[in-house]
Design a protein around this motif. Structure first.
Motif, PDB file in Angstrom:
ATOM      1  N   ALA A 123       0.950  -1.086   0.062  1.00 51.90           N
ATOM      2  CA  ALA A 123      -0.080   0.056   0.005  1.00 51.90           C
ATOM      3  C   ALA A 123       0.799   1.410   0.030  1.00 51.90           C
ATOM      4  O   ALA A 123       0.592   2.199  -0.489  1.00 51.90           O
ATOM      5  N   LEU A 124       1.984   1.370   0.856  1.00 53.87           N
ATOM      6  CA  LEU A 124       3.028   2.197   0.818  1.00 53.87           C
ATOM      7  C   LEU A 124       3.558   2.604  -0.382  1.00 53.87           C
ATOM      8  O   LEU A 124       3.723   3.723  -0.928  1.00 53.87           O
ATOM      9  N   THR A 125       3.900   1.383  -1.402  1.00 52.30           N
ATOM     10  CA  THR A 125       4.435   1.322  -2.412  1.00 52.30           C
ATOM     11  C   THR A 125       3.595   1.925  -3.485  1.00 52.30           C
ATOM     12  O   THR A 125       4.097   2.886  -4.194  1.00 52.30           O
ATOM     13  N   THR A 126       2.382   1.734  -3.511  1.00 50.15           N
ATOM     14  CA  THR A 126       1.527   2.297  -4.436  1.00 50.15           C
ATOM     15  C   THR A 126       1.379   3.942  -4.360  1.00 50.15           C
ATOM     16  O   THR A 126       1.179   4.505  -5.263  1.00 50.15           O
ATOM     17  N   LYS A 132       9.327   5.146   4.290  1.00 45.95           N
ATOM     18  CA  LYS A 132       8.978   6.150   4.983  1.00 45.95           C
ATOM     19  C   LYS A 132       8.230   5.584   6.241  1.00 45.95           C
ATOM     20  O   LYS A 132       7.683   6.280   7.058  1.00 45.95           O
ATOM     21  N   GLU A 133       8.161   4.207   6.305  1.00 46.37           N
ATOM     22  CA  GLU A 133       7.001   3.641   7.350  1.00 46.37           C
ATOM     23  C   GLU A 133       7.529   3.895   8.606  1.00 46.37           C
ATOM     24  O   GLU A 133       6.613   4.107   9.337  1.00 46.37           O
ATOM     25  N   GLY A 134       8.801   4.099   9.019  1.00 49.09           N
ATOM     26  CA  GLY A 134       8.957   4.230  10.166  1.00 49.09           C
ATOM     27  C   GLY A 134       8.786   5.905  10.802  1.00 49.09           C
ATOM     28  O   GLY A 134       9.001   6.051  11.933  1.00 49.09           O
ATOM     29  N   LEU A 135       8.464   6.769   9.824  1.00 47.76           N
ATOM     30  CA  LEU A 135       8.684   8.113  10.217  1.00 47.76           C
ATOM     31  C   LEU A 135       7.123   8.714  10.648  1.00 47.76           C
ATOM     32  O   LEU A 135       6.296   7.676  10.559  1.00 47.76           O
ATOM     33  N   ARG A 147      -0.872  11.396   1.187  1.00 50.11           N
ATOM     34  CA  ARG A 147      -0.702  10.023   0.487  1.00 50.11           C
ATOM     35  C   ARG A 147      -0.753   8.903   1.742  1.00 50.11           C
ATOM     36  O   ARG A 147      -1.140   7.745   1.316  1.00 50.11           O
ATOM     37  N   VAL A 148      -0.194   9.181   2.709  1.00 48.61           N
ATOM     38  CA  VAL A 148      -0.303   8.076   3.808  1.00 48.61           C
ATOM     39  C   VAL A 148      -1.759   7.937   4.326  1.00 48.61           C
ATOM     40  O   VAL A 148      -2.525   6.628   4.362  1.00 48.61           O
TER      41      VAL A 148
END
Ligand SMILES: Nc1ncnc2c1ncn2[C@@H]1O[C@H](COP(=O)(O)OP(=O)(O)OP(=O)(O)O)[C@@H](O)[C@H]1O
Ligand SMILES: [Mg+2]
Lengths: 237, 276
Positions: A123-126, A132-135, A147-148
């Protein structure tokens, strides 16, 4: 019958104001629609009715042949688990990482942590947020935050995706980028309804445009697939 | 902080309940043998004391008579107070001789009053203390305490519920954004409510722990003086009620009040939560 079907739907508030007035329309499965109109025209209320954040005063709203207007309170969570929603101010949780924000709907649905990770990353790739998942949301730009929010809405692979002013405070280039993201979800079969008053942008998207005024549909048309970036500025009253 | 407030709210009625239970226990024990004490003047001669004793022995409504000489009284006092060394410094015995009489069963208040009056007129008699009045007072106090503890239990119980409710409400307020998102993505009412019910249980339970600590400390502090006080009445201190069952009940009541508070807060705040 369309996937979403409204029959004489009215939403009247306690003060007597009708934010949605006797609206009948339908949305086909896999269609893409922009909901437009002036501020106060009833766009947000229209979307709230679709997710039963508000109960219509009159009329029926069928989603997959079920009248959600009459759906009992206890069945709403299940229903909502199958609809993605994106907001203007993205409603991200500032104390959670990007990953945890996107994972929320999956955890609510009771997925195992392994499955959660397996779904959050694509989903984050799309939405082009790899790495950026840890931010935390505050470390991201506005466009990235939006976008998140979109990733969180689509991570459950909803059949229906609703968005309320998703480009409200973004610059034109970013707005277009976000809208194209919605178009891409639409291309893989998701029914998309986006409320927006960014007329010049949505005119170029090649989709159905429903124009609301005082809670009523005043025009319902389909724009041509864009042949360039020219602006047909005719219709809006 | 919440724990302390809830703890105090629980400790007061629970403590009073203990007091009342123990008082009842005592009155039950005392009721069996009401009597009176005669305290002589310091300079009363042994003959006088003997005369009063004989008078009482001859009175039909008196069952037994026991004399405590001034020296006995001093010895006993040294024993109980632990002030033995200090008392050595006194030249004279400051304690009077006394006499304890036990009434025969079925004695009436009128007889006791007449007897008290006659004893008071005897030469050398300083004071006549009828245990019956003490007893009646204790009984009165015990019923006052019992009512008071019911009233306090209700008031403070409500207090505990309100305190947890407002703390839980604050916790909800602080997480409102998160709750909206959860509701939007399809969390059930139970999923949304659960963490706050845990909050309530923890607040209430913690309050119960604090309350039992407060009561335990109080018991520790008042036990020795109470023991010596009761010792002077020939009573062994026999604390009842402060046992594991009492503690379990206290914790359970605390926990339930906490949950109740949380439910109130949740009901007020989450039912009308707008999801967007
Ligand atoms: N809870 C409410 N009580 C009373 N009136 C309301 C309520 N919610 C919305 N309205 C009114 O209903 C009308 C439609 O509101 P809505 O938010 O749907 O408009 P909108 O088209 O989304 O506007 P915007 O573009 O500014 O977001 C407005 O006039 C608004 O004031
Ligand atoms: Mg709006």
């Amino acid at each position: 019958m369309g996937q979403i079907e409204l029959q004489h739907v009215t939403k009247r508030f306690e003060n007597g104001h009708e934010a949605v007035a006797d609206v009948s329309t339908s949305f086909a499965e896999g269609s893409m629609t922009f909901l437009t109109g002036r501020s106060g025209a009833g766009k947000s209320t229209f979307l709230k009715l679709l997710i039963r954040a508000q109960q219509p005063t009159r009329g029926k709203i069928f989603v997959n042949n079920i009248n959600i207007a009459g759906m009992p309170e206890r069945r709403l969570p299940r229903y909502r688990q199958h609809i993605g929603v994106v907001f203007q101010d993205h409603h991200l949780l500032s104390t959670r990482t990007v990953f945890d924000n996107v994972a929320t709907p999956l955890r609510v649905a009771g997925l195992s942590e392994k499955d959660v990770a397996r779904r959050v990353r694509p989903a984050l790739t799309t939405v082009e947020l790899d790495g950026k998942e840890g931010l935390y949301p505050k470390h991201l730009s506005t466009g990235e935050q939006q976008r998140v929010g979109i990733a969180r809405a689509v991570v459950i692979r909803p059949k229906i995706l609703l968005a309320d002013e998703p480009t409200g405070n973004l610059d034109p280039a970013l707005s277009r980028h976000i809208m194209e993201l919605f178009a891409r979800f639409n291309q893989v079969g998701t029914t998309v309804i986006v409320a927006s008053h960014d007329v010049s942008l949505i005119e170029t998207m090649g989709a159905r445009i429903l124009n609301l005024e005082n809670g009523r549909i005043v025009s319902d048309r389909v724009t041509e697939v864009p042949s360039g970036l020219e602006n047909s500025s005719g219709e809006m009253s | 902080m919440v724990w302390f407030v809830v703890g105090i709210a629980l400790a007061l009625p629970a403590g009073l309940w203990l007091v009342q239970v123990n008082m009842e226990e005592m009155t039950v024990e005392w009721q069996g043998r009401p009597g009176l004490s005669v305290y002589f003047e310091l300079d009363a001669s042994p003959e006088r004391i003997y005369a009063v004793k004989r008078f009482l022995v001859q009175t039909p409504s008196v069952k037994t008579v026991k004399v405590t000489s001034a020296a006995d009284a001093l010895a006993e006092f040294k024993n109980y107070s632990g002030l033995g060394d200090a008392l050595e410094l006194l030249n004279e015995n400051p304690l009077p001789a006394s006499l304890q009489a036990q009434f025969a069963d079925g004695i009436t208040g009128a007889v006791v009053d007449a007897l008290t009056e006659r004893l008071g007129q005897q030469v050398g008699v300083g004071e006549v203390v009828v245990e019956k009045t003490w007893l009646e007072r204790l009984n009165d106090i015990s019923s006052v305490v019992s009512r008071l503890s019911v009233v306090l239990a209700i008031l403070f119980g409500m207090g505990a519920v309100l305190v947890t409710a407002s703390s839980v409400r604050l916790a909800i307020e602080a997480r409102l954004d998160e709750l909206r998102v959860l509701k939007l993505v399809g969390a059930t009412a139970g999923q949304i409510r659960r963490p706050f019910l845990y909050f309530g249980v923890i607040y209430g339970f913690g309050g119960g722990v604090i309350a039992s600590m407060l009561i335990a400390i109080t018991v520790l502090v008042i036990e020795p003086p109470l023991q010596s006080l009761l010792g002077s009445y020939d009573q062994a201190l026999n604390m009842v009620g402060f046992d594991p069952i009492f503690l379990v009940v206290l914790l359970a009541v605390g926990g339930s009040l906490g949950v109740l508070g949380a439910l109130i807060a949740v009901r007020q705040r989450l039912a009308a939560l707008e999801i967007f």
